[in-house]
Enzyme design. Structure first.
Site, mmCIF file in Angstrom:
data_model
loop_
_atom_site.group_PDB
_atom_site.id
_atom_site.type_symbol
_atom_site.label_atom_id
_atom_site.label_comp_id
_atom_site.label_asym_id
_atom_site.label_seq_id
_atom_site.Cartn_x
_atom_site.Cartn_y
_atom_site.Cartn_z
ATOM 1 N N SER A 97 -10.258 1.980 -7.099
ATOM 2 C CA SER A 97 -10.515 0.539 -7.170
ATOM 3 C C SER A 97 -11.935 0.118 -6.815
ATOM 4 O O SER A 97 -12.257 -1.069 -6.927
ATOM 5 C CB SER A 97 -9.511 -0.216 -6.286
ATOM 6 O OG SER A 97 -8.267 -0.279 -6.942
ATOM 7 N N PHE A 162 7.016 10.645 -9.335
ATOM 8 C CA PHE A 162 7.762 11.461 -10.297
ATOM 9 C C PHE A 162 8.633 12.474 -9.550
ATOM 10 O O PHE A 162 8.228 13.011 -8.517
ATOM 11 C CB PHE A 162 6.813 12.177 -11.249
ATOM 12 C CG PHE A 162 6.067 11.247 -12.158
ATOM 13 C CD1 PHE A 162 6.580 10.929 -13.407
ATOM 14 C CD2 PHE A 162 4.873 10.668 -11.757
ATOM 15 C CE1 PHE A 162 5.898 10.056 -14.249
ATOM 16 C CE2 PHE A 162 4.186 9.793 -12.592
ATOM 17 C CZ PHE A 162 4.702 9.491 -13.841
ATOM 18 N N THR A 164 9.870 15.410 -10.799
ATOM 19 C CA THR A 164 9.617 16.806 -11.142
ATOM 20 C C THR A 164 8.209 16.964 -11.691
ATOM 21 O O THR A 164 7.650 16.023 -12.282
ATOM 22 C CB THR A 164 10.607 17.318 -12.202
ATOM 23 O OG1 THR A 164 10.372 16.611 -13.436
ATOM 24 C CG2 THR A 164 12.056 17.114 -11.749
ATOM 25 N N TYR A 200 -2.885 -8.479 -3.853
ATOM 26 C CA TYR A 200 -3.695 -7.518 -4.604
ATOM 27 C C TYR A 200 -3.023 -7.224 -5.935
ATOM 28 O O TYR A 200 -1.880 -6.785 -5.989
ATOM 29 C CB TYR A 200 -3.858 -6.242 -3.793
ATOM 30 C CG TYR A 200 -4.949 -5.337 -4.297
ATOM 31 C CD1 TYR A 200 -6.260 -5.526 -3.892
ATOM 32 C CD2 TYR A 200 -4.676 -4.296 -5.170
ATOM 33 C CE1 TYR A 200 -7.273 -4.696 -4.345
ATOM 34 C CE2 TYR A 200 -5.670 -3.464 -5.639
ATOM 35 C CZ TYR A 200 -6.977 -3.667 -5.218
ATOM 36 O OH TYR A 200 -7.977 -2.852 -5.671
ATOM 37 N N SER A 201 -3.747 -7.465 -7.012
ATOM 38 C CA SER A 201 -3.180 -7.269 -8.351
ATOM 39 C C SER A 201 -4.173 -6.564 -9.251
ATOM 40 O O SER A 201 -5.200 -7.128 -9.631
ATOM 41 C CB SER A 201 -2.781 -8.610 -8.966
ATOM 42 O OG SER A 201 -2.322 -8.424 -10.296
ATOM 43 N N ASN A 202 -3.863 -5.327 -9.607
ATOM 44 C CA ASN A 202 -4.700 -4.608 -10.555
ATOM 45 C C ASN A 202 -4.711 -5.282 -11.921
ATOM 46 O O ASN A 202 -5.675 -5.145 -12.684
ATOM 47 C CB ASN A 202 -4.196 -3.170 -10.691
ATOM 48 C CG ASN A 202 -4.450 -2.353 -9.443
ATOM 49 O OD1 ASN A 202 -5.583 -2.099 -9.073
ATOM 50 N ND2 ASN A 202 -3.385 -1.929 -8.775
ATOM 51 N N GLY A 336 -10.897 2.678 -2.671
ATOM 52 C CA GLY A 336 -10.208 3.013 -3.904
ATOM 53 C C GLY A 336 -9.287 4.194 -3.732
ATOM 54 O O GLY A 336 -9.552 5.099 -2.941
#
Length: 381
Positions: A97, A162, A164, A200-202, A336
């Site tokens: 970021s 994730f 796997t 906070y918003s990307n 970031g």
């Protein structure tokens, strides 16, 4: 792009800094100009702080500390899990970021040129993109007060999400279009009425990147290259787009997925885009932050806007964070985080003291202790 852990980096004035360390006994480079004051940061204290970071979640770390004309470069840990190769002193890394500071700089340059108005609605430049584009201003995008849902909370963006290694492998090289990610977020209700709160918003920075493209006719990547990277001769900085590799030399980042250690260095960072795609080095980020705060990239009026916080956003300006430290010093910069890497770039307002630090993550990240001590030693010691 992971955000939960990274958002703690500057919260509470670097209260839980996620940074990196220095291996005991490794040499540091330092050059002082004649007559320049000697560094006030104690080398042994820095060493202890950085070593602690490499034992509490970092695979490796590199840090560049500037005090006046004196620079100190330190490193710790290893570049590879299970290996002995040291972290490169001038290694490339994904800045996450900190990309937002580059993008905000370009938007504010366009403001200075009269091509964008900070308090104009987004719909003026990108009609139809956002259902609430007539109520969300450009300023709100850059200051995270738009109320837009954060798209990174709506789909798996970090390896730890994730189950796997195979599932992660299917996604890590996928190309993402910014408009598709924005549409995903825009389909959600606003988190709050625009301008009334902070979150906070990307998503806001993906929209800012699209705005740059609409106004300039260039991609946001080309605009950053032309307006920031080339003028400052940042030879180690790029927005890679679909390029999945990092330029050598670099350290590798890791995650444990489904019980297995996975090297997560290679990835298609278009999932981060204008919110977090940039690759750089400590030397380049140091030069960028110095030039920005020194007024060499923005006129005084736009730099003042960048640093202006509000009661709704008491620490976040426009792509720039104010981090008040316990000793009374306020550092300015950004942090970031993205798969495999966590970084921070901080400077005093007069740019005399600066810290740029990047860590590559170990398979089992911990609390990353030691960062507070390092920052305090540089800015308050």
């Amino acid at each position: 792009m992971t955000t939960t852990k990274r958002r703690r980096v500057l919260a509470g004035a670097t209260a839980a800094l996620v940074c990196a360390g220095v291996c005991a006994g490794q040499a540091a480079t330092a050059v002082a100009a004649p007559g320049e004051r000697v560094s006030t940061a104690d080398r042994a204290t820095l060493q202890r702080s950085l070593d602690e970071l490499t034992t509490t979640g970092a695979q490796g770390v590199q840090v560049r500390i500037t005090e006046g004309r004196r620079q100190t470069v330190l490193r710790s840990g290893t570049a590879d899990h299970g290996g002995e190769r040291p972290v490169p002193r001038e290694g490339a890394f994904r800045v996450g970021s900190i990309t937002k500071t580059f993008v905000a700089t370009v938007v504010l340059q366009l403001v200075a040129e009269g091509r964008v108005e900070l308090d104009a609605p987004v719909a003026r430049y990108l009609p139809g993109l956002l259902p609430d584009g007539d109520r969300i201003t450009v300023r709100m995008l850059l200051q995270h007060t738009s109320g837009l849902a954060n798209y990174t909370g709506l789909l798996p963006t970090g390896p730890e999400e994730f189950s796997t290694p195979e599932a992660f492998e299917e996604e890590r090289y996928r190309h993402h279009e910014a408009r598709d990610l924005v549409a995903l977020a825009a389909a959600q209700p606003l988190d709050f009425e625009p301008g009334t709160s902070w979150s906070y918003s990307n998503t806001g920075y993906l929209v800012a990147g699209l705005l740059v493209e609409e106004v300039t006719g260039q991609s946001w990547r080309e605009a950053v290259e032309e307006r920031v990277v080339e003028p400052l001769h940042l030879r180690g900085t790029s927005a890679p787009g679909d390029r999945v590799t990092l330029p050598p030399p670099h350290a590798h980042g890791y995650a444990r997925i489904g019980g297995e250690v996975v090297n997560v260095t290679r990835m298609n960072a278009t999932i981060a885009g204008a919110a977090g795609e940039v690759v750089s080095t400590t030397a380049d980020l140091d030069r960028f932050l110095d030039a920005l705060l020194d007024g060499r990239l923005l006129p005084a009026a736009q730099l003042a806007e960048m640093k202006r916080t509000t009661p709704v956003s008491p620490q976040y300006g426009l792509g720039l964070v104010a981090a008040p430290l316990e000793c009374g010093v306020t550092a300015w910069g950004h942090d970031g985080g993205i798969a495999g890497y966590t970084s921070i770039a901080l400077s005093t307002e007069d740019t005399r003291e600066r810290v740029v630090l990047s860590l590559s993550t170990a398979p089992d990240p911990g609390e990353f202790r030691g960062g507070n001590e390092l920052i305090s030693e540089v800015f308050c010691g």
